[in-house]
Design a protein around this motif. Sequence first.
Motif: not given
Length: 165
Positions: A65-82
């Motif tokens: 996600r770009d905000h003027v001069f700043v770029k933010t990125s996210i990743f997530e790793i999940n271990g769920n029980v359904n």
Amino acid sequence: MKKIICGISFILLSSLCTTAQTDMRIGAMLGYGSEIESVGIGVVGEIPLFESFTIAPSFVYFFPRDHVFVKTSIFEINGNVNYYFMELESFAFYGLGGINYTNVKVKADGFGLGDYSESDGKIGANIGGGATFNFGKNWVPFAELKYVISDFDQLVINAGIKFNI
């Protein structure tokens, strides 16, 4: 003593898995994160544990996600029980809970200071629910809604398809 404990654990896990649904699944999904306000892509698995319970590991990468001069990125790793609490012929509903690791990277360009980059990761918890839709094929569409509870709280909506393997 370790061999005995490992042997007993193996036997117990084997017996639990034999009572589970027989199909392991792997698939792909699209997601949306409320805090980053960005779409993500990911992979998900579903491993039968025992009746009505599955382990569902997943990985999601949210587009930067770009905000003027700043770029933010996210990743997530999940271990769920359904936990499948309602299973009908054409669809099933499940609740989910699990552990989450979220990594946020911020990169800034400009400001006369040169390039700046920093990342941070936090462990949290997932809570939510979802549904699968059975069309009698070798694939199963799904949708889920979860809330990540951590220093990087966000609501995540995922939808995709899982293939029986």
